[in-house]
Design a protein around this motif. Sequence first.
Motif, short mmCIF file in Angstrom:
data_model
loop_
_atom_site.label_atom_id
_atom_site.label_comp_id
_atom_site.label_asym_id
_atom_site.label_seq_id
_atom_site.Cartn_x
_atom_site.Cartn_y
_atom_site.Cartn_z
N ASP A 30 1.10 -12.85 9.48
CA ASP A 30 1.77 -12.49 10.59
C ASP A 30 3.04 -11.51 10.09
OD1 ASP A 30 0.14 -14.00 11.91
OD2 ASP A 30 1.48 -15.94 11.92
N ARG A 31 3.53 -11.81 8.98
CA ARG A 31 4.82 -11.26 8.62
C ARG A 31 4.19 -9.65 8.43
NH1 ARG A 31 6.35 -15.37 9.50
NH2 ARG A 31 6.38 -14.52 11.48
N PHE A 32 3.09 -9.35 7.76
CA PHE A 32 2.46 -8.26 7.71
C PHE A 32 2.21 -7.43 9.06
CE2 PHE A 32 -2.22 -6.56 7.48
CZ PHE A 32 -1.84 -5.18 7.24
N GLN A 33 1.70 -8.32 9.88
CA GLN A 33 1.35 -7.47 11.08
C GLN A 33 2.61 -7.19 11.97
OE1 GLN A 33 -1.56 -7.09 11.39
NE2 GLN A 33 -2.54 -8.33 12.98
N GLU A 34 3.94 -7.71 11.65
CA GLU A 34 5.06 -7.36 12.30
C GLU A 34 5.79 -6.31 11.44
OE1 GLU A 34 7.47 -11.02 12.10
OE2 GLU A 34 6.36 -12.06 13.42
N HIS A 35 5.44 -6.41 10.11
CA HIS A 35 6.07 -4.98 9.22
C HIS A 35 5.09 -4.56 8.24
CE1 HIS A 35 10.11 -6.79 10.73
NE2 HIS A 35 9.70 -7.72 10.41
N ASN A 36 4.17 -3.59 8.87
CA ASN A 36 3.02 -3.17 8.02
C ASN A 36 3.38 -2.67 6.62
OD1 ASN A 36 2.05 -1.62 11.03
ND2 ASN A 36 1.08 -3.67 10.07
N ALA A 37 4.68 -2.34 6.38
CA ALA A 37 4.86 -1.69 5.34
C ALA A 37 4.84 -2.84 4.14
CB ALA A 37 6.45 -1.10 5.36
N LEU A 38 5.01 -4.08 4.37
CA LEU A 38 4.97 -5.10 3.54
C LEU A 38 3.63 -5.17 2.50
CD1 LEU A 38 6.33 -8.38 5.32
CD2 LEU A 38 7.22 -7.28 3.16
N ILE A 39 2.54 -4.70 3.20
CA ILE A 39 1.28 -4.84 2.42
C ILE A 39 1.55 -4.03 1.19
CG2 ILE A 39 0.20 -2.82 3.57
CD1 ILE A 39 -1.14 -6.29 2.69
N ILE A 40 2.59 -2.96 1.05
CA ILE A 40 2.61 -2.20 0.02
C ILE A 40 2.93 -3.17 -1.30
CG2 ILE A 40 3.94 -0.48 -1.41
CD1 ILE A 40 4.60 0.64 1.26
N ALA A 41 3.90 -4.16 -0.96
CA ALA A 41 4.13 -5.21 -2.03
C ALA A 41 3.31 -6.49 -2.29
CB ALA A 41 5.77 -5.61 -1.71
#
Length: 423
Positions: free
Chosen positions: A49-60
Amino acid sequence: MQRKYSLKFKKLKRIPALVLASVTIGVLSALLTDTLKLVTEHYEGQLYDRFQEHNALIIALPFAGFIAILLLRHFLFRNTVNKGMREAIDCLSARTKYLPAYKIPSHYFNGFLTVIFGGSTGIEVSTVVATATVGSLSSQKTTWLKRYKNELICAGIAAGITALFNAPAAGVVFALEVFAQKINKRHLLSIGAAALTAYAVNLGLGDEPVFHLTVTHWNTFAMPYFVLLGIFGGIFSTWLTRSIVWVKDVSQVIENTFVKILLGSVVISVFIFIFPNLYGEGYASINAMENSPITTQALLSLAMVLMIKPVVTSLTLTAGGDGGVFAPSLFMGAFLGFLMASLLNTYFHAGVIPVNFIVIGMAALLSGSIHAPLTSIFLLCAVTGNYTLFVPIVVASVVAKIVARLILPYTVYSYSPVFRNKN
């Protein structure tokens, strides 16, 4: 004569104790599996859910998970790399070899960290090896129990799969079909007692099913399509196997573990950013698939995910993630089945039932990947809560195994450099 009857009496006295040990293994394995399943589902959902809200998180995210696994391995788990189900198979093959106790927390936490941070695999392998270790440790408690090491390890494996999918028949068959070196009355007694106990624990805890797929009926005119689905299932299962073996072989060129993690994390992050369905084990995508819109773009996306999933899974395992082919096979099978049903209905007006193809595709891919059609049959029948699709599942599973064996004589469990040299 008296000595002969005395020995026989001693053996008979051991049977209740063997059953008691198996029941204990069933309880411990069910609790271990259920806690791992619940915490993994919770935190996977939270981070997704956090990734869906802030796509850039998937980098980390994948990088963070692999680094956490590396640190745990270095400081807590003797700096040894988990080898998946191969560890249990090797232990069963060697009479004096046992699974060490640290394999329980090692696989538990590594499987948890792999999936919640986006590693494209599942907790099935972590569950199997951890519960096999419970069985291995139980066999060391008394001198005479050591004679039943293999039976108790298989009991742990059966209990783990039973608790994971709420499917006692699948747990029993999986332990016998994939792991048991031989099958005798003691194996059946021990494995059956552990699986039934794990199932009873699940019922007592009110465990929710992993999949929410409702099957009501199937049409006989669709049988040729099910055979075709089995053929494609066998083909795609070998694509999964070849990908894992090839990436593993190629990665040996890179000696630096940190570089492996970094490269693997970057590629995984890019693919998940483009196709979010690749995040984690992907079971939520399967549950929502039946109601997905059918457009040309959606069909292309399904096809791309089907092709890319083996690559992302392979990179997950190479970067240090804990997992195997069990969850990826179910995921790919569901996508293959839904894609095929959608194509048939959209372009050929076949009028087939998509959910049936999802379930049968899962069975076909799993059967082809692990060369275990009986496990696939009973597992997918348990997943749907009935045996409505028993006949088409049998057909597709057997066809998939035959096709897979014709293309590749091994699975990721049985692969060795001997096969590589032959190929």
